[in-house]
Design a protein around this motif. Structure first.
Motif, short mmCIF file in Angstrom:
data_model
loop_
_atom_site.label_atom_id
_atom_site.label_comp_id
_atom_site.label_asym_id
_atom_site.label_seq_id
_atom_site.Cartn_x
_atom_site.Cartn_y
_atom_site.Cartn_z
N GLY A 121 37.71 -32.96 44.13
CA GLY A 121 36.68 -32.06 43.64
C GLY A 121 36.38 -32.34 42.18
N PHE A 122 35.86 -31.34 41.48
CA PHE A 122 35.62 -31.52 40.05
C PHE A 122 36.92 -31.62 39.27
CE2 PHE A 122 31.42 -29.35 40.90
CZ PHE A 122 30.64 -30.44 40.59
N THR A 123 37.91 -30.82 39.63
CA THR A 123 39.15 -30.79 38.85
C THR A 123 39.82 -32.15 38.83
OG1 THR A 123 39.51 -28.44 39.27
CG2 THR A 123 41.43 -29.74 38.67
N GLY A 124 39.98 -32.77 39.99
CA GLY A 124 40.61 -34.08 40.04
C GLY A 124 39.76 -35.15 39.40
N CYS A 125 38.46 -35.14 39.68
CA CYS A 125 37.59 -36.20 39.16
C CYS A 125 37.34 -36.07 37.67
CB CYS A 125 36.28 -36.23 39.94
SG CYS A 125 36.49 -36.85 41.63
N LEU A 126 37.44 -34.86 37.12
CA LEU A 126 37.36 -34.72 35.66
C LEU A 126 38.44 -35.55 34.98
CD1 LEU A 126 36.62 -30.91 35.20
CD2 LEU A 126 35.27 -32.77 34.21
N GLU A 127 39.65 -35.54 35.54
CA GLU A 127 40.73 -36.33 34.94
C GLU A 127 40.46 -37.82 35.09
OE1 GLU A 127 43.72 -37.41 32.72
OE2 GLU A 127 43.02 -35.34 32.94
N VAL A 128 39.89 -38.23 36.21
CA VAL A 128 39.53 -39.64 36.38
C VAL A 128 38.47 -40.04 35.35
CG1 VAL A 128 38.57 -41.36 37.95
CG2 VAL A 128 40.13 -39.62 38.83
N VAL A 129 37.49 -39.17 35.13
CA VAL A 129 36.46 -39.47 34.13
C VAL A 129 37.08 -39.56 32.74
CG1 VAL A 129 34.34 -38.64 33.04
CG2 VAL A 129 34.62 -38.45 35.51
N ARG A 130 38.03 -38.70 32.43
CA ARG A 130 38.72 -38.79 31.14
C ARG A 130 39.37 -40.16 30.98
NH1 ARG A 130 40.55 -33.48 32.61
NH2 ARG A 130 39.44 -31.88 31.40
N GLN A 131 40.03 -40.61 32.03
CA GLN A 131 40.68 -41.92 31.99
C GLN A 131 39.64 -43.04 31.82
OE1 GLN A 131 44.11 -42.57 32.28
NE2 GLN A 131 44.44 -40.36 32.12
N CYS A 132 38.53 -42.93 32.52
CA CYS A 132 37.47 -43.92 32.38
C CYS A 132 36.96 -44.00 30.94
CB CYS A 132 36.31 -43.59 33.32
SG CYS A 132 36.63 -43.86 35.07
N ARG A 133 36.74 -42.85 30.36
CA ARG A 133 36.25 -42.82 28.99
C ARG A 133 37.26 -43.44 28.03
NH1 ARG A 133 32.48 -39.55 27.07
NH2 ARG A 133 33.83 -38.83 25.40
N ALA A 134 38.52 -43.14 28.23
CA ALA A 134 39.56 -43.66 27.34
C ALA A 134 39.72 -45.17 27.46
CB ALA A 134 40.89 -42.96 27.63
N LEU A 135 39.49 -45.71 28.66
CA LEU A 135 39.73 -47.12 28.93
C LEU A 135 38.44 -47.94 28.97
CD1 LEU A 135 42.42 -46.60 31.70
CD2 LEU A 135 42.82 -47.40 29.37
N ASP A 136 37.32 -47.32 28.65
CA ASP A 136 36.02 -47.99 28.62
C ASP A 136 35.67 -48.60 29.98
OD1 ASP A 136 33.64 -48.67 27.38
OD2 ASP A 136 34.38 -50.63 26.72
N VAL A 137 35.92 -47.85 31.04
CA VAL A 137 35.51 -48.22 32.40
C VAL A 137 34.36 -47.30 32.78
CG1 VAL A 137 36.20 -48.35 34.82
CG2 VAL A 137 37.81 -49.02 33.01
N LEU A 138 33.33 -47.86 33.38
CA LEU A 138 32.13 -47.08 33.69
C LEU A 138 32.38 -46.20 34.91
CD1 LEU A 138 29.15 -46.68 32.82
CD2 LEU A 138 28.55 -48.41 34.55
N TYR A 139 32.11 -44.91 34.77
CA TYR A 139 32.21 -43.97 35.88
C TYR A 139 30.87 -43.89 36.60
CZ TYR A 139 31.89 -39.44 38.23
OH TYR A 139 31.66 -38.44 39.15
N CYS A 140 30.88 -44.22 37.90
CA CYS A 140 29.70 -44.11 38.75
C CYS A 140 30.16 -43.47 40.06
CB CYS A 140 29.09 -45.48 39.04
SG CYS A 140 28.38 -46.31 37.61
N PRO A 141 29.84 -42.22 40.30
CA PRO A 141 30.39 -41.54 41.48
C PRO A 141 29.93 -42.17 42.79
CG PRO A 141 28.62 -40.24 40.50
CD PRO A 141 28.91 -41.36 39.55
N HIS A 142 30.88 -42.29 43.70
CA HIS A 142 30.51 -42.64 45.07
C HIS A 142 30.07 -41.38 45.80
CE1 HIS A 142 31.31 -43.01 49.41
NE2 HIS A 142 30.87 -44.24 49.25
#
Length: 359
Positions: free
Chosen positions: A263-284
């Motif tokens: 959901g949002f709670t889990g994917c928010l943490e994934v987005v945080r990791q993406c931002r920190a590691l400069d990986v582009l977040y594009c939701p499936h």
């Protein structure tokens, strides 16, 4: 996929506000009914006794309550998908209670030191997906007429067919933004052997060229040979696995599916990791309108330049429920600034497809 199913869940507070979420149930065909029973029998009885006033707290309590059942039943996927839909609905409800659009509430969770521009509703870039080999060029042209300017084709149907698909769409528009999805079709050696043949097509990314449970060493070996960024995420189903993938696979694009896990709670943490590691977040996303709209809000909140996946195959459970929302114009869509998901879901338009709840 022989049919398109959706399972939506709503939560209502004492003031009559309703939040909506979507539960992944694409297959098998009985998946929607099974997950609906889980919502009725496992999750609904929990709601009245939950303690907390924040979605993250409530999501953690739900996870705690179903933990032993997950272990005993090994129903990890269906239970996690139900929890994801419920989490999404609770966040929608929270944003409505705050009188804020959901993208703004989510952005505050991610980037609380940056004040969002509230002068206008956010625009996000989109791409047309679900472009199958048969008639790929015609599908691409139709999607372009509907406002798309970026496209993703399906590969993994044999070397000759895959090259024909790419050649067909490149002949139509040689400069268009183009990605490809292999749906885990190849092993490492097969994928590496294909890289020189895919290079001329200038792909924005290659999605799931190998299995989501392949080793980090296999992903690293492929990334070292790939002329395009690699993408994955829709079939990762644990935060620890996302962290490994982001740090060890050499990915350029991360694609969690919020209706399938977190959901949002889990994917928010994934987005945080993406931002920190400069990986582009594009939701499936491949499902109904509520899940698509939810994905759009999280993408808008991410403050990255990612694209929203929009299936272009006919699906009234997506288009009719949205009642004109998320219509691409020159490759972009604009979100509403109304509270929550910002959309009055047009349930009357899909009443002929509604199945009765399992009894």
């Amino acid at each position: 996929m022989r049919a398109r199913w959706v399972l939506w869940v709503c939560v209502e507070d004492v003031d009559g506000l309703i939040g909506w979420g979507e539960v992944w149930c694409n297959f098998p065909d009985s998946g929607a009914q099974h997950r609906c029973r889980l919502l009725q029998e496992v999750f609904a009885p929990l709601l009245s006794s939950l303690q907390g006033d924040h979605p993250v707290t409530l999501s953690a309590e739900v996870a705690s309550r179903i933990r032993i059942l997950r272990l005993q039943s090994s129903e990890y996927g269906p239970l996690d998908q139900c929890a994801a839909g419920l989490d999404t609905a609770i966040w929608d409800l929270q944003a409505q209670r705050l009188g804020q659009p959901l993208h703004r509430v989510l952005r505050a969770e991610l980037i609380d030191q940056i004040k969002p521009d509230v002068s206008q509703a956010p625009r996000i870039r989109v791409y047309a997906s679900g472009i199958n080999p048969k008639g790929a060029g015609k599908t691409m042209q139709q999607a372009a007429q509907e406002g798309h300017r970026a496209f993703k084709v399906k590969l993994g149907f044999g070397y000759d067919q895959d090259l024909r698909t790419l050649q067909e769409v490149r002949e139509i528009d040689g400069g268009a933004w183009l990605a490809a999805d292999a749906n885990q079709a190849w092993n490492r050696d097969e994928a590496i052997a294909l890289m020189p043949h895919l290079a001329p097509f200038d792909l924005a990314w290659l999605e799931e060229p190998i299995a989501a449970d392949a080793t980090s060493e296999d992903w690293q070996a492929l990334a070292a040979q790939a002329p395009m960024p690699l993408a994955a995420g829709e079939n990762i189903n644990h935060l620890s696995a996302f962290k490994v993938a982001l740090r060890q696979w050499g990915l350029g694009v991360m694609q969690p599916d919020l209706a399938k896990w977190g959901g949002f709670t889990g994917c928010l943490e994934v987005v945080r990791q993406c931002r920190a590691l400069d990986v582009l977040y594009c939701p499936h996303f491949l499902g109904g309108g509520i899940g698509l709209l939810s994905s759009a809000h999280l993408l808008a909140a991410s403050d990255q330049a990612g694209l929203l996946e929009m299936d272009v195959n006919p699906n009234p459970l997506r288009t009719e429920i949205l009642a004109g929302a998320l219509v691409p114009k020159e490759g972009w869509v604009t979100l509403s600034d109304s509270p929550g998901l910002g959309q009055a879901h047009n349930m009357s338009a899909i009443k002929s497809w509604i199945h009765p709840l399992p009894s």
